[in-house]
Design a protein around this motif. Structure first.
Motif, PDB file in Angstrom:
ATOM      1  N   TYR A   5       0.923  -1.059   0.124  1.00 28.11           N
ATOM      2  CA  TYR A   5      -0.012   0.142   0.050  1.00 28.11           C
ATOM      3  C   TYR A   5       0.807   1.064  -0.089  1.00 28.11           C
ATOM      4  N   ARG A   6       0.202   2.281  -0.466  1.00 26.78           N
ATOM      5  CA  ARG A   6       0.836   3.687  -0.300  1.00 26.78           C
ATOM      6  C   ARG A   6      -0.028   4.592   0.567  1.00 26.78           C
ATOM      7  N   LYS A   7       0.646   5.599   1.114  1.00 24.09           N
ATOM      8  CA  LYS A   7      -0.084   6.626   1.901  1.00 24.09           C
ATOM      9  C   LYS A   7      -0.654   7.621   1.101  1.00 24.09           C
ATOM     10  N   VAL A   8      -1.867   7.974   1.170  1.00 23.77           N
ATOM     11  CA  VAL A   8      -2.577   8.882   0.415  1.00 23.77           C
ATOM     12  C   VAL A   8      -3.004  10.063   1.316  1.00 23.77           C
ATOM     13  N   GLN A   9      -2.916  11.279   0.798  1.00 21.49           N
ATOM     14  CA  GLN A   9      -3.892  12.213   1.868  1.00 21.49           C
ATOM     15  C   GLN A   9      -4.968  12.744   1.023  1.00 21.49           C
ATOM     16  N   GLY A  14     -14.244  19.823   1.240  1.00 22.67           N
ATOM     17  CA  GLY A  14     -15.543  19.621   1.232  1.00 22.67           C
ATOM     18  C   GLY A  14     -15.641  18.041   1.859  1.00 22.67           C
ATOM     19  N   ASN A  15     -14.850  17.294   1.548  1.00 22.62           N
ATOM     20  CA  ASN A  15     -14.787  15.885   2.232  1.00 22.62           C
ATOM     21  C   ASN A  15     -14.683  15.872   3.550  1.00 22.62           C
ATOM     22  N   LYS A  16     -15.274  15.134   4.370  1.00 22.82           N
ATOM     23  CA  LYS A  16     -15.379  14.965   5.684  1.00 22.82           C
ATOM     24  C   LYS A  16     -13.921  14.693   6.152  1.00 22.82           C
ATOM     25  N   ASN A  17     -13.116  13.739   5.422  1.00 23.58           N
ATOM     26  CA  ASN A  17     -11.785  13.251   5.906  1.00 23.58           C
ATOM     27  C   ASN A  17     -10.873  14.174   4.982  1.00 23.58           C
ATOM     28  N   TYR A  18     -11.019  15.508   4.745  1.00 24.26           N
ATOM     29  CA  TYR A  18     -10.027  16.272   4.006  1.00 24.26           C
ATOM     30  C   TYR A  18      -8.775  16.518   5.010  1.00 24.26           C
ATOM     31  N   GLY A  19      -7.599  16.165   4.567  1.00 24.96           N
ATOM     32  CA  GLY A  19      -6.141  16.391   5.188  1.00 24.96           C
ATOM     33  C   GLY A  19      -5.856  15.192   6.010  1.00 24.96           C
ATOM     34  N   LYS A  20      -6.854  14.221   6.026  1.00 26.51           N
ATOM     35  CA  LYS A  20      -6.489  12.810   6.803  1.00 26.51           C
ATOM     36  C   LYS A  20      -5.846  11.957   5.640  1.00 26.51           C
ATOM     37  N   TRP A  21      -5.143  10.791   6.233  1.00 26.66           N
ATOM     38  CA  TRP A  21      -4.301  10.097   5.599  1.00 26.66           C
ATOM     39  C   TRP A  21      -4.861   8.590   5.601  1.00 26.66           C
ATOM     40  N   TYR A  22      -5.009   7.856   4.521  1.00 28.30           N
ATOM     41  CA  TYR A  22      -5.342   6.462   4.432  1.00 28.30           C
ATOM     42  C   TYR A  22      -4.326   5.602   3.313  1.00 28.30           C
ATOM     43  N   GLY A  23      -4.665   4.449   3.417  1.00 25.99           N
ATOM     44  CA  GLY A  23      -3.814   3.530   2.714  1.00 25.99           C
ATOM     45  C   GLY A  23      -4.474   3.188   1.152  1.00 25.99           C
ATOM     46  N   ARG A  24      -3.795   3.102   0.196  1.00 31.74           N
ATOM     47  CA  ARG A  24      -4.161   2.589  -1.308  1.00 31.74           C
ATOM     48  C   ARG A  24      -3.420   1.686  -1.592  1.00 31.74           C
TER      49      ARG A  24
END
Length: 162
Positions: A5-9, A14-24
């Motif tokens: 996976y890679r980390k994606v911000q 307007g997205n409720k997760n704006y600025g948060k990080w997740y994996g793809r």
């Protein structure tokens, strides 16, 4: 073996997760039919050309059945069927082939039930369905992932003055 996976911000305003990080999940390599056939031929008594012929015919037979509106189940892999995208009509009489706007292949992975030794309130066995192709999967960060999480996203709507 692990899924990488890679980390994606999240950068969509307007997205409720704006600025948060997740994996793809990322793909590290593409495996061709010929490469699969070589692997299979080395672990069976079938020759490379026999294995290639079977894999090519699988593709032809799968297509033929899908175009005939069949659901094709390949044990250990999953089931395939055709799905359609349509636009609504005002009545049943108004709906026809002209309302079909797109096609897709739907895939449902082969899964099996793994009981956990317990029984539910309704006296049924309890457990989980496990997708065979993902059984025992693990993850690890992909190589060359240069993302750093030290930089924070600033809200573009915020007042730039301190």
């Amino acid at each position: 073996m692990s899924v990488r996976y890679r980390k994606v911000q999240e950068k969509r305003e307007g997205n409720k997760n704006y600025g948060k990080w997740y994996g793809r999940a990322v793909v590290l390599n593409n495996v061709t039919t010929k490469e699969l056939a070589e692997e299979i031929s080395h672990s069976t008594t079938a020759t490379l050309s026999d294995t290639l012929a079977v894999l090519n015919e699988l593709s032809v037979a799968l297509r033929r059945h899908l175009l005939n509106s069949d659901r094709v189940e390949i044990e250990g892999i999953g089931a395939f069927k055709v799905g359609i995208r349509t636009v609504a009509a005002n009545s049943s009489a108004d709906f026809g082939a002209q309302n079909v706007k797109g096609y897709r292949v739907n895939y449902q992975p082969f899964q099996r039930f793994v009981p956990n030794g317990q029984v539910t309130d309704k006296n049924r066995r309890a457990g989980n369905f496990v997708k065979y192709l993902l059984e025992g999967v693990t993850v690890q960060e992909a190589p060359k992932n240069f993302v750093t999480d030290t930089k924070t996203v600033t809200d573009p709507k915020a007042d730039p003055k301190p």
